[in-house]
Design an enzyme around this catalytic site. Structure first.
Site, PDB file in Angstrom:
ATOM      1  N   ARG A  68      68.258  -9.313  56.256  1.00  0.00           N
ATOM      2  CA  ARG A  68      67.349  -9.139  55.115  1.00  0.00           C
ATOM      3  C   ARG A  68      67.366 -10.379  54.229  1.00  0.00           C
ATOM      4  NH1 ARG A  68      68.342  -4.206  50.961  1.00  0.00           N
ATOM      5  NH2 ARG A  68      70.474  -5.034  51.083  1.00  0.00           N
ATOM      6  N   GLU A 119      74.382   9.317  47.115  1.00  0.00           N
ATOM      7  CA  GLU A 119      73.630   8.214  46.524  1.00  0.00           C
ATOM      8  C   GLU A 119      72.333   8.844  46.015  1.00  0.00           C
ATOM      9  OE1 GLU A 119      73.540   4.600  48.953  1.00  0.00           O
ATOM     10  OE2 GLU A 119      71.418   4.386  48.510  1.00  0.00           O
TER      11      GLU A 119
HETATM   12  C1  3EB Z   1      75.596   0.152  46.278  1.00  0.00           C
HETATM   13  O1  3EB Z   1      75.371   0.319  45.082  1.00  0.00           O
HETATM   14  C2  3EB Z   1      75.322   1.344  47.187  1.00  0.00           C
HETATM   15  O2  3EB Z   1      71.472  -2.423  50.679  1.00  0.00           O
HETATM   16  O3  3EB Z   1      69.473  -1.927  49.972  1.00  0.00           O
HETATM   17  C3  3EB Z   1      72.348   1.178  47.348  1.00  0.00           C
HETATM   18  C4  3EB Z   1      71.007   0.804  47.260  1.00  0.00           C
HETATM   19  C5  3EB Z   1      73.157   0.601  48.301  1.00  0.00           C
HETATM   20  C6  3EB Z   1      70.474  -0.150  48.130  1.00  0.00           C
HETATM   21  C7  3EB Z   1      70.699  -1.758  49.992  1.00  0.00           C
HETATM   22  C8  3EB Z   1      72.616  -0.357  49.177  1.00  0.00           C
HETATM   23  C9  3EB Z   1      71.288  -0.727  49.095  1.00  0.00           C
HETATM   24  O4  3EB Z   1      76.021  -0.901  46.751  1.00  0.00           O
HETATM   25  C10 3EB Z   1      74.595   0.992  48.427  1.00  0.00           C
END
Ligand code: 3EB
Length: 335
Positions: free
Chosen positions: A161, A326
């Site tokens: 990404r 989440e």
């Molecule tokens: C975190 O806060 C939890 O890799 O796009 C949350 C939202 C998380 C998006 C991403 C990963 C992503 O790190 C994980």
């Protein structure tokens, strides 16, 4: 805790786009003549017959936490047209574009290469469609925490990404995103984009994900904690997947009430950082490692945000193995 009605004041502004989370998909009224549908995402359901032909659809590799299927529908305030370019299928209104693609994972090709190519195709689609600025990405990868040739799939995803963002993203800061594991099917990415950038928001309680230290992988995750897009009289707020992380560390391992409260504190902090005080609608998607945790989280979310917010509970694999949930959000509001 603040009483719910003071947490976010209600307004009646007409938004550019609204989301609906539909259960009982089989019982939905026919909307095949609705010109304003921007896109739809299926959880445990195939493309329903009642969707208008122009409306893009993607089957996500996640199921609802309860039994049965669910559908996420994005509907705009102006008519939409279908648009397809390369592997990306989408639709656009005057203001916004929705796009979606599945990732063909080929044995012997590293996931980071597949993800970089997918994101490059998404930027090609955006160039073709004439929308410069991604606002919000959803990334669903089956087996997200599985190791592949010595590196976790989520860590490989972050490498691919970021390579594409480095090459193609016009903005200095990344869009909002969710990155979640699925339990079946094919990796999928979908997104919303606009003709002008959103305002990226960070959470003062958390280290920015793009600044996580290397202990979480060779490439930090490229997403902003939230993005606020303003156009006309309304604002859209996209809150990224939010978990029980303070600073950069996971909190309350194996403690569902603790993680739920910390996650809600993080949601409040990011809303407050954005300066949002008035919302026309609130929609939450909740990813649960264990679908049996649904009731506990639902009681806490209602206490925090009131009983009228939309809530879609999905059975998903959070990208840190110690995290049980989440939560992401979409609000429409006054500017
Ligand atoms: C975190 O806060 C939890 O890799 O796009 C949350 C939202 C998380 C998006 C991403 C990963 C992503 O790190 C994980």
């Amino acid at each position: 805790m603040q009483p719910p009605e003071q947490a976010i004041r209600l307004s009646t502004a007409l938004p550019l786009v609204e989301v609906s989370y539909l259960g009982r998909v089989g019982a939905h009224p026919d909307c095949s003549a609705d010109t304003n549908m921007l896109g739809a995402v299926g959880y445990g359901v195939e493309r329903p017959d009642f969707l208008p032909p122009h409306c893009p659809f993607i089957a996500a590799p996640l199921s609802p936490a309860n039994s049965g299927g669910a559908l996420e529908v994005w509907r705009t305030s102006s008519p939409c047209r279908a648009i397809k370019f390369g592997p990306v299928s989408g639709a656009h209104s005057d203001h916004l574009v929705f796009g979606a693609m599945t990732l063909e994972e080929t044995p012997g090709i590293a996931l980071e290469a597949t993800v970089e190519a997918a994101y490059a195709a998404i930027f090609d689609f955006l160039d073709h469609a004439g929308f410069s600025s991604p606002l919000r990405f959803w990334n669903y990868l089956p087996g997200i925490t599985r190791e592949e040739a010595g590196l976790e799939r989520y860590r490989r995803f972050n490498i691919g990404r970021q390579r594409a963002f480095e090459a193609r993203l016009r903005e200095a800061l990344p869009p909002a995103a969710s990155g979640v594991g699925g339990n079946h099917g094919t990796s999928a990415i979908y997104f919303l984009a606009a003709g002008a950038p959103a305002r990226p928001i960070e959470n003062p309680r958390q280290v920015s994900a793009f600044a996580y230290p290397p202990v979480y992988g060779p490439q930090s995750p490229s997403f902003s904690r939230a993005a606020v897009y303003q156009a006309g009289g309304t604002a859209l707020m996209f809150i990224s997947g939010t978990a029980s992380i303070v600073g950069h560390e996971s909190r309350h391992p194996n403690d569902l009430p603790g993680q739920t409260a910390e996650t809600i504190a993080n949601l409040r902090a990011v809303i407050s950082a954005a300066g949002i005080t008035a919302a026309g609608s609130l929609a939450f998607k909740i990813y649960l490692r264990d679908p049996a945790h649904r009731n506990t989280v639902d009681v806490a979310l209602i206490a925090a945000f009131g009983p009228t917010c939309q809530r879609l509970y999905l059975h998903g694999e959070i990208c840190r193995t110690e995290l049980l949930l989440e939560i992401e959000a979409f609000f429409t509001s006054l500017p």
